[in-house]
Write a protein that holds these residues in place. Structure first.
Motif, mmCIF file in Angstrom:
data_model
loop_
_atom_site.group_PDB
_atom_site.id
_atom_site.type_symbol
_atom_site.label_atom_id
_atom_site.label_comp_id
_atom_site.label_asym_id
_atom_site.label_seq_id
_atom_site.Cartn_x
_atom_site.Cartn_y
_atom_site.Cartn_z
ATOM 1 N N UNK A 55 0.877 -1.169 0.000
ATOM 2 C CA UNK A 55 0.000 0.000 0.000
ATOM 3 C C UNK A 55 0.911 1.213 0.000
ATOM 4 N N UNK A 56 0.759 2.047 -1.013
ATOM 5 C CA UNK A 56 1.674 3.174 -1.177
ATOM 6 C C UNK A 56 0.920 4.431 -1.560
ATOM 7 N N UNK A 57 1.619 5.555 -1.486
ATOM 8 C CA UNK A 57 1.026 6.872 -1.693
ATOM 9 C C UNK A 57 1.450 7.408 -3.057
ATOM 10 N N UNK A 58 0.485 7.757 -3.895
ATOM 11 C CA UNK A 58 0.774 8.392 -5.186
ATOM 12 C C UNK A 58 1.244 9.820 -4.921
ATOM 13 N N UNK A 59 2.417 9.954 -4.351
ATOM 14 C CA UNK A 59 2.906 11.262 -3.889
ATOM 15 C C UNK A 59 3.052 12.277 -5.017
ATOM 16 N N UNK A 60 3.314 11.812 -6.229
ATOM 17 C CA UNK A 60 3.451 12.737 -7.358
ATOM 18 C C UNK A 60 2.109 13.334 -7.794
ATOM 19 N N UNK A 61 1.009 12.804 -7.276
ATOM 20 C CA UNK A 61 -0.324 13.266 -7.657
ATOM 21 C C UNK A 61 -1.119 13.773 -6.460
ATOM 22 N N UNK A 62 -0.429 14.129 -5.400
ATOM 23 C CA UNK A 62 -1.104 14.606 -4.192
ATOM 24 C C UNK A 62 -1.248 16.130 -4.238
ATOM 25 N N UNK A 63 -2.183 16.586 -5.079
ATOM 26 C CA UNK A 63 -2.472 18.009 -5.238
ATOM 27 C C UNK A 63 -3.981 18.202 -5.194
ATOM 28 N N UNK A 64 -4.426 19.342 -4.783
ATOM 29 C CA UNK A 64 -5.856 19.605 -4.632
ATOM 30 C C UNK A 64 -6.623 19.344 -5.930
ATOM 31 N N UNK A 65 -6.053 19.752 -7.064
ATOM 32 C CA UNK A 65 -6.750 19.557 -8.343
ATOM 33 C C UNK A 65 -6.982 18.068 -8.623
ATOM 34 N N UNK A 66 -5.937 17.246 -8.440
ATOM 35 C CA UNK A 66 -6.089 15.811 -8.676
ATOM 36 C C UNK A 66 -7.047 15.178 -7.667
#
Length: 158
Positions: free
Chosen positions: A43-54
């Motif tokens: 289980x991992x975090x899509x850290x490159x896509x952790x933005x309000x818009x996404x």
């Protein structure tokens, strides 16, 4: 609505030697008895896509070539989602319990990606004998092993 605190237990490391999960030192004892499992769920975090818009995107135009014209995010494996959490079943190549490093065959995460948790893959709980899927993706491989030889580049619109 309740908020939750989630802290990484380690990170993905990708280098010339392969792909690895490197645990934070305090989590190394949690590797005890993981030897013997051929696969784990990461289980991992899509850290490159952790933005309000996404995080506020709920629909996407046809991400797969044979998919419906518009799909809800929950019907995709997109990194763009309300909570950018990912789950990937991976093959374990080696576990170095003293260093807290798990060598894995492949994961669809970038170098430095935060890992939130690891669970052993057990067929009695994780495998579905005859899963149902929509017609547009019914031709996709039926296993992780078959996926390695599948031409995924022919399936996506991105």
């Amino acid at each position: 609505m309740q908020n939750f605190k989630v802290s990484p237990i380690g990170k993905i490391s990708v280098n010339n030697d392969g792909m690895f999960i490197e645990l934070e030192p305090r989590y190394i004892p949690a590797l005890q008895a993981l030897d013997g499992f051929s696969h784990i769920n990461v289980i991992w975090w899509f850290s490159d896509f952790d933005h309000e818009e996404e995080r506020s995107t709920l629909e996407t135009p046809k991400p797969y070539k044979k998919a419906p014209a518009v799909m809800g995010i929950f019907a995709t494996r997109s990194p763009v989602r309300p909570n950018p959490i990912a789950l990937t079943a991976v093959q374990v190549i080696d576990i170095n319990c003293s260093k807290g490093i798990i060598q894995i065959a492949y994961i669809d995460a970038n170098d430095g990606t935060p890992v939130l948790d690891i669970k052993p893959y057990t067929p009695s709980l994780d495998r579905v004998e005859n899963p149902g899927v929509p017609e547009w993706c019914g031709h996709w491989p039926k296993s992780l092993e078959e996926s390695e030889r599948f031409h995924w580049e022919n399936e996506f619109n991105f």
